[in-house]
Design an enzyme around this catalytic site. Structure first.
Site, PDB file in Angstrom:
ATOM      1  N   SER A 127     -15.376  -0.389  42.683  1.00 18.36           N
ATOM      2  CA  SER A 127     -15.661  -1.763  42.664  1.00 18.36           C
ATOM      3  C   SER A 127     -14.764  -2.628  43.576  1.00 18.36           C
ATOM      4  O   SER A 127     -13.961  -2.688  43.715  1.00 18.36           O
ATOM      5  CB  SER A 127     -16.017  -2.432  41.495  1.00 18.36           C
ATOM      6  OG  SER A 127     -16.436  -3.607  41.634  1.00 18.36           O
ATOM      7  N   TYR A 152     -12.042  -4.629  33.934  1.00 23.13           N
ATOM      8  CA  TYR A 152     -13.082  -4.311  34.064  1.00 23.13           C
ATOM      9  C   TYR A 152     -12.602  -3.544  35.280  1.00 23.13           C
ATOM     10  O   TYR A 152     -12.554  -2.165  35.698  1.00 23.13           O
ATOM     11  CB  TYR A 152     -14.087  -5.111  34.531  1.00 23.13           C
ATOM     12  CG  TYR A 152     -15.503  -4.236  35.336  1.00 23.13           C
ATOM     13  CD1 TYR A 152     -16.501  -3.557  35.135  1.00 23.13           C
ATOM     14  CD2 TYR A 152     -15.800  -4.800  36.840  1.00 23.13           C
ATOM     15  CE1 TYR A 152     -17.090  -3.221  36.053  1.00 23.13           C
ATOM     16  CE2 TYR A 152     -16.347  -4.030  37.720  1.00 23.13           C
ATOM     17  CZ  TYR A 152     -16.926  -3.307  37.436  1.00 23.13           C
ATOM     18  OH  TYR A 152     -17.852  -2.464  38.364  1.00 23.13           O
TER      19      TYR A 152
END
Ligand code: NAD
Length: 333
Positions: A127, A152
């Protein structure tokens, strides 16, 4: 070829499976159908996939490591595309352990399954959030990524490190793709485009963080899927000299790329494109910056272009219009 796609009921996994099936490949999809967002949407995506004769769905949680290993070793997959994860930056502040389970233990189970099955190429989702808060743009894979600002992001960085250790130790070919804000038809209800569309149509206010002074490298779903498919056919090789690779790469069969549009869009411009597509103005509720969020994301996509010849095709106006068309037909508006 025969593909395993993890997270096949998810936004990106669903569209990837569709494209692979349309190209004549065989696809096994796994997903635990987690309750992070609307189950109905996931069921509808699966229902569409199940219309293809060469698609098989197996309900499976990737944290069930023995089952993952059995699946990988028995099926003879040519490629594994690993997209299953607990997604979302903001939710990682509320439910951190969901991220440890799926993104750390689950990711490890996939690596282990691929190692034991001697999979020819594992492609997995990282990501843009790994870049954290930085003034250096565009984001290049050579930049340091050791200051994640959300759990995350930390788990996605961990995914890259774990993949590297498997590539190094066991010569497992792995490619990590840092996705940049993916949007489009069948998109996630927790993401801005979906939430904004729903609120604007209902005449409700939308939450605009940091007065709209945020930029995102919004990437249309089909451009992401095209990049995944192209890179899955380019198998990383061991490179003992490591002479032609950038510092972010490795002598192990391990590669890492940004996969984004390469053109950040201001949140205010994104909202303007959506207002135009909907033919309706948004009521904006301006809020301060959110914890864990970053100001800008901007992908340097040259490395991916060099190896795949891939350049994103869809403009923000076209992509937002495609989402609005899908949303209105899906919800029969
Ligand atoms: P998504 O939530 O729509 O899809 C993920 C799927 O994985 C879901 O269907 C979920 O049920 C499944 N899943 C979660 N935990 C699982 C587990 N333990 N076992 C089996 N299945 C599990 O998200 P998405 O947007 O399609 O994202 C796909 C991947 O891309 C994720 O790894 C995500 O972190 C990454 N990513 C997405 C974006 C984006 O903008 N959408 C940006 C960066 C990275």
């Amino acid at each position: 070829m025969k593909y395993l796609v993890t997270g096949s009921a998810g936004f990106i996994g669903f569209r990837l499976c569709q494209r692979l099936l349309e190209s004549g490949h065989e696809v096994v999809g796994i997903d635990n159908m987690n309750a992070y967002y609307d189950q109905g949407l996931k069921q509808s995506r699966l229902h569409l996939l199940e219309q293809y004769p060469h698609f098989r769905f197996i309900p499976l949680d990737i944290t069930e490591r023995e089952k993952v290993v059995v699946l990988c070793t028995q099926e003879g997959f040519d490629r594994v595309i690993h997209l299953a994860a607990q997604a979302g930056v903001r939710y990682s502040l509320q439910n951190p352990f969901a991220y440890a389970d799926s993104n750390l233990n689950g990711h490890l189970a996939i690596l282990e399954g691929c190692r034991q099955a001697k999979i020819k190429h594992l492609v997995y989702a990282s990501s843009s959030s790994v870049y954290g808060i930085t003034d250096q743009t565009p984001f290049s894979t050579d930049m340091p990524t050791d200051h994640p600002v959300s759990l995350y992001a930390a788990t996605k960085k961990a995914n890259e490190l774990m993949a590297h250790s498997y590539s190094h130790l066991y010569q497992l070919p792995t490619t990590g793709l840092r996705f940049f804000t993916v949007y489009g038809p069948w998109g996630r209800p927790d993401m801005a485009l979906f939430k904004f569309t729903k609120a604007i149509l209902a005449g409700e206010p939308i939450d605009v963080y940091n007065n709209g002074n945020l930029s995102r490298d919004f990437t249309f779903i089909d451009d992401i899927v095209e990049g995944i498919i192209r890179i899955s056919d380019i198998i990383p090789q061991t490179d003992p000299e490591n002479c032609s690779l950038s510092p972010a790469q490795s002598s192990a069969p391990y590669r890492l790329y940004n996969i984004g549009n390469g053109q950040p869009v201001k949140l205010t411009d994104f909202i303007a494109a959506l207002e135009k597509s909907l033919g309706k103005k948004a009521i904006k509720n301006f809020l301060p910056m959110q914890a864990g969020d970053v100001y800008t994301t901007w992908a340097d996509t040259e490395d991916l272009f060099k190896v795949t010849g891939y350049r994103p095709q869809v403009s923000i106006e076209q992509g937002v219009q495609a989402f609005v068309d899908w949303y209105q037909s899906y919800y029969r508006l």
